[in-house]
Structure formats: structure tokens, C-alpha cells
Motif scaffolding. Sequence first.
Motif, PDB file in Angstrom:
ATOM      1  N   GLY A 201       0.704  -1.159   0.079  1.00  0.00           N
ATOM      2  CA  GLY A 201      -0.085  -0.094   0.009  1.00  0.00           C
ATOM      3  C   GLY A 201       0.921   1.293   0.186  1.00  0.00           C
ATOM      4  N   VAL A 202       2.207   1.080  -0.175  1.00  0.00           N
ATOM      5  CA  VAL A 202       3.002   2.308  -0.308  1.00  0.00           C
ATOM      6  C   VAL A 202       2.672   3.207  -1.408  1.00  0.00           C
ATOM      7  CG1 VAL A 202       5.201   3.358  -0.691  1.00  0.00           C
ATOM      8  CG2 VAL A 202       4.883   1.501   1.103  1.00  0.00           C
ATOM      9  N   LYS A 203       2.234   4.419  -1.304  1.00  0.00           N
ATOM     10  CA  LYS A 203       1.973   5.392  -2.677  1.00  0.00           C
ATOM     11  C   LYS A 203       3.066   6.070  -3.010  1.00  0.00           C
ATOM     12  CE  LYS A 203      -2.355   3.996  -2.129  1.00  0.00           C
ATOM     13  NZ  LYS A 203      -2.733   2.860  -3.068  1.00  0.00           N
ATOM     14  N   HIS A 204       4.025   6.396  -2.050  1.00  0.00           N
ATOM     15  CA  HIS A 204       5.069   7.296  -2.430  1.00  0.00           C
ATOM     16  C   HIS A 204       6.294   6.852  -2.054  1.00  0.00           C
ATOM     17  CE1 HIS A 204       7.315  11.687  -2.136  1.00  0.00           C
ATOM     18  NE2 HIS A 204       7.613  10.741  -2.965  1.00  0.00           N
ATOM     19  N   TRP A 205       7.337   6.597  -3.096  1.00  0.00           N
ATOM     20  CA  TRP A 205       8.373   5.836  -2.820  1.00  0.00           C
ATOM     21  C   TRP A 205       9.609   6.853  -3.642  1.00  0.00           C
ATOM     22  CZ3 TRP A 205      11.187   1.460  -5.911  1.00  0.00           C
ATOM     23  CH2 TRP A 205      12.269   0.923  -5.204  1.00  0.00           C
ATOM     24  N   ALA A 206      10.501   6.979  -2.540  1.00  0.00           N
ATOM     25  CA  ALA A 206      11.608   7.639  -3.065  1.00  0.00           C
ATOM     26  C   ALA A 206      13.034   6.902  -3.029  1.00  0.00           C
ATOM     27  CB  ALA A 206      11.847   9.083  -1.979  1.00  0.00           C
ATOM     28  N   LEU A 207      13.548   6.833  -4.155  1.00  0.00           N
ATOM     29  CA  LEU A 207      14.688   6.100  -4.455  1.00  0.00           C
ATOM     30  C   LEU A 207      15.876   6.736  -4.402  1.00  0.00           C
ATOM     31  CD1 LEU A 207      15.948   3.160  -4.887  1.00  0.00           C
ATOM     32  CD2 LEU A 207      15.213   3.612  -7.402  1.00  0.00           C
ATOM     33  N   GLN A 208      16.710   6.676  -3.876  1.00  0.00           N
ATOM     34  CA  GLN A 208      18.011   7.192  -3.887  1.00  0.00           C
ATOM     35  C   GLN A 208      19.139   6.182  -4.303  1.00  0.00           C
ATOM     36  OE1 GLN A 208      19.538  10.227  -1.081  1.00  0.00           O
ATOM     37  NE2 GLN A 208      21.506   8.722  -0.633  1.00  0.00           N
ATOM     38  N   GLU A 209      19.716   6.449  -5.637  1.00  0.00           N
ATOM     39  CA  GLU A 209      20.581   5.804  -6.439  1.00  0.00           C
ATOM     40  C   GLU A 209      22.078   6.258  -6.069  1.00  0.00           C
ATOM     41  OE1 GLU A 209      21.798   3.995 -10.799  1.00  0.00           O
ATOM     42  OE2 GLU A 209      20.456   5.944 -10.503  1.00  0.00           O
ATOM     43  N   CYS A 210      22.703   5.283  -5.113  1.00  0.00           N
ATOM     44  CA  CYS A 210      24.127   5.664  -4.805  1.00  0.00           C
ATOM     45  C   CYS A 210      25.055   5.034  -5.644  1.00  0.00           C
ATOM     46  CB  CYS A 210      24.336   5.216  -3.280  1.00  0.00           C
ATOM     47  SG  CYS A 210      25.841   5.327  -2.633  1.00  0.00           S
ATOM     48  N   ARG A 211      25.846   5.905  -6.366  1.00  0.00           N
ATOM     49  CA  ARG A 211      26.759   5.499  -7.183  1.00  0.00           C
ATOM     50  C   ARG A 211      28.374   5.653  -6.619  1.00  0.00           C
ATOM     51  NH1 ARG A 211      25.045   9.482 -11.989  1.00  0.00           N
ATOM     52  NH2 ARG A 211      24.880  11.024 -10.370  1.00  0.00           N
ATOM     53  N   GLY A 212      28.422   5.126  -5.330  1.00  0.00           N
ATOM     54  CA  GLY A 212      29.684   4.884  -4.805  1.00  0.00           C
ATOM     55  C   GLY A 212      30.443   3.523  -5.185  1.00  0.00           C
ATOM     56  N   SER A 213      31.227   3.214  -4.356  1.00  0.00           N
ATOM     57  CA  SER A 213      31.963   1.991  -4.442  1.00  0.00           C
ATOM     58  C   SER A 213      31.248   0.737  -4.510  1.00  0.00           C
ATOM     59  CB  SER A 213      33.246   1.832  -3.171  1.00  0.00           C
ATOM     60  OG  SER A 213      33.869   0.630  -3.362  1.00  0.00           O
ATOM     61  N   GLY A 214      31.412   0.010  -5.418  1.00  0.00           N
ATOM     62  CA  GLY A 214      30.612  -1.416  -5.546  1.00  0.00           C
ATOM     63  C   GLY A 214      29.359  -1.066  -6.350  1.00  0.00           C
ATOM     64  N   ALA A 215      29.155   0.091  -6.754  1.00  0.00           N
ATOM     65  CA  ALA A 215      27.985   0.117  -7.775  1.00  0.00           C
ATOM     66  C   ALA A 215      28.447  -0.054  -9.258  1.00  0.00           C
ATOM     67  CB  ALA A 215      27.468   1.662  -7.695  1.00  0.00           C
ATOM     68  N   SER A 216      28.308  -1.280  -9.386  1.00  0.00           N
ATOM     69  CA  SER A 216      28.653  -1.731 -10.847  1.00  0.00           C
ATOM     70  C   SER A 216      27.624  -1.665 -11.866  1.00  0.00           C
ATOM     71  CB  SER A 216      29.044  -3.279 -10.572  1.00  0.00           C
ATOM     72  OG  SER A 216      28.269  -3.999 -10.177  1.00  0.00           O
ATOM     73  N   ALA A 217      26.582  -1.524 -11.334  1.00  0.00           N
ATOM     74  CA  ALA A 217      25.198  -1.260 -12.412  1.00  0.00           C
ATOM     75  C   ALA A 217      24.407  -0.070 -11.954  1.00  0.00           C
ATOM     76  CB  ALA A 217      24.350  -2.542 -12.303  1.00  0.00           C
ATOM     77  N   SER A 218      23.995   0.577 -12.946  1.00  0.00           N
ATOM     78  CA  SER A 218      22.918   1.639 -12.681  1.00  0.00           C
ATOM     79  C   SER A 218      21.727   1.442 -13.330  1.00  0.00           C
ATOM     80  CB  SER A 218      23.898   2.979 -13.055  1.00  0.00           C
ATOM     81  OG  SER A 218      24.037   3.018 -14.379  1.00  0.00           O
ATOM     82  N   LEU A 219      20.638   2.417 -12.934  1.00  0.00           N
ATOM     83  CA  LEU A 219      19.336   2.369 -13.398  1.00  0.00           C
ATOM     84  C   LEU A 219      19.339   2.893 -14.798  1.00  0.00           C
ATOM     85  CD1 LEU A 219      17.365   3.000 -10.119  1.00  0.00           C
ATOM     86  CD2 LEU A 219      17.751   0.830 -11.271  1.00  0.00           C
ATOM     87  N   GLY A 220      18.724   2.161 -15.531  1.00  0.00           N
ATOM     88  CA  GLY A 220      18.434   2.850 -17.007  1.00  0.00           C
ATOM     89  C   GLY A 220      17.120   3.395 -17.207  1.00  0.00           C
ATOM     90  N   ARG A 221      16.774   3.852 -18.294  1.00  0.00           N
ATOM     91  CA  ARG A 221      15.536   4.531 -18.344  1.00  0.00           C
ATOM     92  C   ARG A 221      14.259   3.531 -18.124  1.00  0.00           C
ATOM     93  NH1 ARG A 221      16.086   8.762 -23.197  1.00  0.00           N
ATOM     94  NH2 ARG A 221      17.633  10.106 -22.395  1.00  0.00           N
TER      95      ARG A 221
END
Length: 239
Positions: A201-221
Motif C-alpha cells: 500500500g505504499v503510494k510514494h517511494w523515494a529511491l536514492q541511487e548511490c553511485r559509490g564503491s561497488g555500484a557496478s550497475a546503474s538504473l536505465g530509463r
Amino acid sequence: MPSPPDACEAAAGRRRDAASLRVGGMTALTTIDFPGRLAAVVFCQGCPWRCGYCHNPGLLDARAPSSIAWADVLAFLQARQGLLDGVVFSGGEPTLQGALAGAIADVQARGFEVALHTAGMYPDRLPAILPQLDWIGLDLKAPLHRYDAITRVPGSGERAWESLRHWVASDVAGECRTTWHAGMFDIAELHALAESIAALGVKHWALQECRGSGASASLGRDDISRLAARFSSFTLRKA
């Protein structure tokens, strides 16, 4: 109609307890921590979890004394009446301290709205505090099976997810937010997490993408679009 004597005594007790709130610091003005409000942030001392990406490690020690007396916080707020809309209790972990409810009452008595930032680690305490709040930001760190590796505390995931259920069942406005990079859990698990919290039932989700050490993948469109489609309100923040 006057309040019953026992209710008055309980309120007075909470006010006395508030004086013992351990404050690790304060921000005099924020425009981002309490959406739509000009607010001050009170950082509560102490947190039992040890997340590797913690932004406030100086607030972790629950035994550390206050750096600001609660009376001084109230004096500051008294001088800001009419200038600030609200106060955010952040941390550390505010619900660690039994003095929180009284501190919230102190703030509300001066005409301020109240927001809480919490990781949901005390689900037995949160239901009593929720009716006092105008807004909540609840940090959900991971899928349940990944939690203990992130917080370094056994059983932490069950407590956080229980708190999430308490909040969703209330009528308190707010957001669920998650800090993510692929070194903690992969994109497929992130999508599964989004599906799970949307189903709760969560309506509002805030996603913080951290591009620090170990972030070998990132979010695409495509990933972003699929994640956002599950919520009536979705915010992507880049760290």
C-alpha cells in the motif's frame, strides 16, 4: 471540556521527559526534509544499527551526551514562531529515545507541525507516535533477506517491515525511501522490493541511487519507468 486529571498528569509527564531528549545537533532551516514546509531539523542522538553508508556516524553512540540542551532547542523555536512551519526529528534514530513523544508535544504546543525520519527499528513504539505526526519519512533499506547484512544487526528487517505496515495502516502522509546501489542488492531484487512495498500500500517511494564503491550497475530509463509505474508518486534522487 477540561481534560481528565490522569490525562493532564500524563501530558505533564511527557513534557518532563522531553527535557532528557539527547540532541546531537540541529539544522536551523531546511526546505527539503519536510515537503512543503520551512522547517528546523533536530538530530536525535543514538542508533543501534551500523549501516556502512550512514551519513551521520557521529550520531550513532547512544551514550553520548546532548550537544544542545532541549531547553535551548525550545528557545530557538520560540524565536522562530511565525517564520518556520515545522520541526523534523531525525537522527540517529529518534524512536530510540523514550523522550521523543514529549518532545513532539513540546513542539506542537508552540504551533509547529512535526515530521519524523525513522528507519522503523522500533515497531512497538511507532504506533503510539504516529498520531502525533504530520509527515513521516520511513527508510526501508532492502528486501527482507538482505537487511541484516546492511544493518549488521540480526532481526532488523522484520522490525523495519513491521513498522512499514504500521505506517501504511495509518493516515499519516509521508514517503518510503530506499538507498540503493548494486553492491548491496541487484536490480532484479530492487524491482521485487518495489513490487512488495506497492502491494503493501505504499503510494510514494523515494529511491536514492548511490553511485559509490561497488555500484557496478546503474538504473536505465526502462528500469526507472517500470519502478515508477508502481506508485502514484515516485522520486529518484542521485547520490
